[in-house]
Design a protein around this motif. Structure first.
Motif, PDB file in Angstrom:
ATOM      1  N   SER A   1      61.495  33.696  51.172  1.00 55.67           N
ATOM      2  CA  SER A   1      62.432  34.124  50.133  1.00 55.67           C
ATOM      3  C   SER A   1      62.087  33.497  48.788  1.00 55.67           C
ATOM      4  CB  SER A   1      63.867  33.770  50.527  1.00 55.67           C
ATOM      5  OG  SER A   1      64.032  32.367  50.662  1.00 55.67           O
ATOM      6  N   GLY A   2      61.753  32.205  48.805  1.00 54.49           N
ATOM      7  CA  GLY A   2      61.443  31.522  47.551  1.00 54.49           C
ATOM      8  C   GLY A   2      60.167  32.018  46.918  1.00 54.49           C
TER       9      GLY A   2
ATOM     10  N   GLY B   1      58.736  34.898  47.354  1.00 54.55           N
ATOM     11  CA  GLY B   1      58.912  36.281  46.926  1.00 54.55           C
ATOM     12  C   GLY B   1      59.581  36.383  45.568  1.00 54.55           C
ATOM     13  N   ILE B   2      60.784  35.807  45.437  1.00 53.61           N
ATOM     14  CA  ILE B   2      61.519  35.967  44.181  1.00 53.61           C
ATOM     15  C   ILE B   2      60.861  35.176  43.059  1.00 53.61           C
ATOM     16  CG2 ILE B   2      63.161  34.094  44.597  1.00 53.61           C
ATOM     17  CD1 ILE B   2      63.831  37.499  42.865  1.00 53.61           C
ATOM     18  N   CYS B   3      60.281  34.010  43.360  1.00 49.96           N
ATOM     19  CA  CYS B   3      59.612  33.235  42.310  1.00 49.96           C
ATOM     20  C   CYS B   3      58.394  33.981  41.782  1.00 49.96           C
ATOM     21  CB  CYS B   3      59.212  31.857  42.836  1.00 49.96           C
ATOM     22  SG  CYS B   3      60.603  30.705  42.976  1.00 49.96           S
ATOM     23  N   GLU B   4      57.662  34.639  42.662  1.00 51.32           N
ATOM     24  CA  GLU B   4      56.503  35.414  42.214  1.00 51.32           C
ATOM     25  C   GLU B   4      56.955  36.601  41.374  1.00 51.32           C
ATOM     26  OE1 GLU B   4      52.688  37.503  44.365  1.00 51.32           O
ATOM     27  OE2 GLU B   4      53.371  35.564  45.120  1.00 51.32           O
TER      28      GLU B   4
ATOM     29  N   ASP C   1      55.119  29.664  38.856  1.00 53.13           N
ATOM     30  CA  ASP C   1      53.898  29.235  39.523  1.00 53.13           C
ATOM     31  C   ASP C   1      54.194  28.740  40.939  1.00 53.13           C
ATOM     32  OD1 ASP C   1      52.452  29.819  37.283  1.00 53.13           O
ATOM     33  OD2 ASP C   1      52.438  27.760  36.517  1.00 53.13           O
ATOM     34  N   ALA C   2      53.294  29.054  41.860  1.00 55.28           N
ATOM     35  CA  ALA C   2      53.471  28.672  43.262  1.00 55.28           C
ATOM     36  C   ALA C   2      53.642  27.165  43.419  1.00 55.28           C
ATOM     37  CB  ALA C   2      52.271  29.148  44.079  1.00 55.28           C
ATOM     38  N   ALA C   3      52.926  26.381  42.623  1.00 55.00           N
ATOM     39  CA  ALA C   3      52.992  24.918  42.750  1.00 55.00           C
ATOM     40  C   ALA C   3      54.353  24.357  42.371  1.00 55.00           C
ATOM     41  CB  ALA C   3      51.916  24.280  41.873  1.00 55.00           C
ATOM     42  N   ASP C   4      55.161  25.144  41.651  1.00 59.12           N
ATOM     43  CA  ASP C   4      56.456  24.651  41.163  1.00 59.12           C
ATOM     44  C   ASP C   4      57.644  25.147  41.987  1.00 59.12           C
ATOM     45  OD1 ASP C   4      55.199  23.329  39.034  1.00 59.12           O
ATOM     46  OD2 ASP C   4      55.218  25.145  37.806  1.00 59.12           O
ATOM     47  N   ARG C   5      57.387  25.930  43.014  1.00 61.10           N
ATOM     48  CA  ARG C   5      58.495  26.597  43.701  1.00 61.10           C
ATOM     49  C   ARG C   5      59.360  25.644  44.514  1.00 61.10           C
ATOM     50  NH1 ARG C   5      54.697  31.868  44.974  1.00 61.10           N
ATOM     51  NH2 ARG C   5      54.542  32.438  42.767  1.00 61.10           N
ATOM     52  N   THR C   6      58.774  24.572  45.038  1.00 64.04           N
ATOM     53  CA  THR C   6      59.574  23.598  45.778  1.00 64.04           C
ATOM     54  C   THR C   6      60.564  22.912  44.844  1.00 64.04           C
ATOM     55  OG1 THR C   6      57.783  23.215  47.357  1.00 64.04           O
ATOM     56  CG2 THR C   6      59.499  21.540  47.229  1.00 64.04           C
ATOM     57  N   LYS C   7      60.140  22.619  43.611  1.00 63.15           N
ATOM     58  CA  LYS C   7      61.052  22.015  42.639  1.00 63.15           C
ATOM     59  C   LYS C   7      62.231  22.940  42.358  1.00 63.15           C
ATOM     60  CE  LYS C   7      58.032  21.277  39.353  1.00 63.15           C
ATOM     61  NZ  LYS C   7      57.383  20.805  38.091  1.00 63.15           N
ATOM     62  N   PHE C   8      61.939  24.229  42.199  1.00 61.50           N
ATOM     63  CA  PHE C   8      63.006  25.189  41.936  1.00 61.50           C
ATOM     64  C   PHE C   8      64.001  25.224  43.093  1.00 61.50           C
ATOM     65  CE2 PHE C   8      60.889  26.695  38.261  1.00 61.50           C
ATOM     66  CZ  PHE C   8      61.840  27.405  37.548  1.00 61.50           C
ATOM     67  N   GLN C   9      63.482  25.191  44.305  1.00 62.07           N
ATOM     68  CA  GLN C   9      64.365  25.208  45.469  1.00 62.07           C
ATOM     69  C   GLN C   9      65.311  24.014  45.434  1.00 62.07           C
ATOM     70  OE1 GLN C   9      62.421  25.885  49.312  1.00 62.07           O
ATOM     71  NE2 GLN C   9      63.859  24.463  50.259  1.00 62.07           N
TER      72      GLN C   9
END
Length: 401
Positions: A148-149, A151-154, A159-167
């Motif tokens: 889910s993260g 998909g919507i982040c893309e 950027d893929a490297a930042d998606r954990t921070k967004f979560q």
């Protein structure tokens, strides 16, 4: 004059809200409640009353207006954060809400989103590839959130490297953390998104931020704070909701294994299965707050002006006056007009995308594995301590090819 009793809830509420709602419903479908945090609100647990609350113009969503300010004081809570990330359409009334929703619906139905389905399928398959050699995983943190993260982040352009921070930032915003902790997360989110704006001004991309920064056909253009808030709203309504839906759906399949056989035998049942999961154990507990702007007769109660009203989606979707056998999971339920995505003008604009992501994730999982079972006793599972989310903290499962 009689005074309505206040039902004080313990921390156990987060682990099993359904038993709390069943007890409350012995006294009606509208209740004055005090949550463990000390926040006081009126909670609606009946389906028809919920639809009325969702549609009543005397009940406001203006968190940053006078009704919201007064209601927060009366409720002994702080819902407003000064960073503009929360000043989005979820907390707006018409006409401002109408304008923002129109732009959001256009963006979420654009080619950027519409053509993304094959990419979501690729993401789901690639995440499952990482399970090679593992017979036990935490299905939430290693599959539901990444699918889910990512998909919507893309789609948005993160950027893929930042998606954990967004979560992490998103999880903090919907948690029961202290206001200063939520404020800090909102400020970090704001700073990051502003850097994305700078990049898109230099060079637009094939992403939702670029789409939102472009003027609409009638020349309307969101300002920077409006885009910031809308990105936050879309992420909040996507990552946690979709991951929670995937996790809750898998939980249903592990506690009722016959569902796995049914869905593998007839994959066309997966959408109906997800609709029933949304009704029976959706990823939402209570809908976002609403505020009375004048005295209101609701159920057997008179609710004064300046009060917080919460619709308990988890209770409404099991209302025995509306649903046959409400506490039974039935994927072939004939009538399933649940309110998991809300109702009326504030109905979730990303509902179609959420359904698509969850359907793809569940279908890929069922194709890949012949059996999915809990790796711990069900009593060991713990739920997030959130008024909004109804999502597990983790979901350890065994996977068999």
């Amino acid at each position: 004059m009689s005074v309505d009793p206040v039902h004080r809830l313990s921390e156990d509420f987060f682990q099993d809200p359904h038993s709390v709602y069943r007890e409350l419903n012995e006294h009606g479908q509208v209740h004055q409640v005090e949550f463990p945090s000390g926040m006081r609100a009126w909670v609606v647990t009946g389906y028809d009353l919920a639809k009325r609350v969702f549609a009543d113009p005397a009940i406001s969503k203006e968190l940053y207006g006078s009704a919201g300010e007064i209601a927060q004081a009366n409720a002994n809570t702080v819902l407003r954060l000064d960073p503009p990330v929360n000043d989005h359409m979820l907390y707006r009334d018409p006409p401002h809400h109408t304008r923002l929703r129109k732009i959001a619906m256009k963006a979420l139905s654009s080619a950027v989103v519409r053509d993304f389905t094959p990419r979501i399928e690729e993401i789901a398959e690639s995440v499952l590839d990482e399970f090679a050699g593992q017979d036990s995983v935490d299905l939430l943190t290693t599959y539901a959130y990444p699918v889910s993260g990512s998909g919507i982040c893309e789609i948005i352009g993160i950027d893929a490297a930042d998606r954990t921070k967004f979560q992490g930032w998103l999880a903090t915003q919907i948690s029961t953390a202290d206001t200063d902790v939520k404020y800090a997360a909102a400020m970090e989110f704001e700073g990051y998104v502003h850097r994305l704006f700078d990049e898109r001004r230099e060079k637009a991309g094939n992403d939702l931020i670029s789409e939102l920064m472009s003027p609409s056909a009638d020349g309307d253009r969101l300002d920077q704070d409006e885009i910031l808030a809308m990105v936050n709203a879309i992420l909040l309504g996507s990552v946690g909701t979709v991951a929670g839906l995937i996790g809750n759906a898998v939980l249903m399949m592990t506690t009722q294994p016959h569902l796995q056989d049914e869905l593998r035998g007839d994959p066309e049942l997966i959408p109906a299965f997800l609709e029933e999961t949304l009704r029976y154990e959706s990823a939402g507990n209570l809908a976002s707050p609403r505020f009375t702007t004048q005295p209101l007769e609701l159920g057997a109660h008179t609710i004064g002006s300046g009060e917080v009203v919460l619709v308990a989606a988890a209770a409404v979707n099991r209302d025995a006056q509306h649903f046959d056998r409400p506490d039974v999971m039935d994927v072939r339920r004939a009538e399933n007009r649940h309110l998991a995505f809300g109702y009326g003008i504030h109905r979730c604009p990303g509902a179609a995308l959420a359904r698509t992501e969850a359907r793809i994730a569940i279908a890929a999982l069922l194709r890949r594995y012949s059996d999915i079972s809990l790796a711990v006793d069900i009593e060991e599972l713990r739920w997030q301590e959130s008024l909004i989310a109804r999502t597990l903290l983790s979901l350890p499962v065994r996977l068999e090819k």
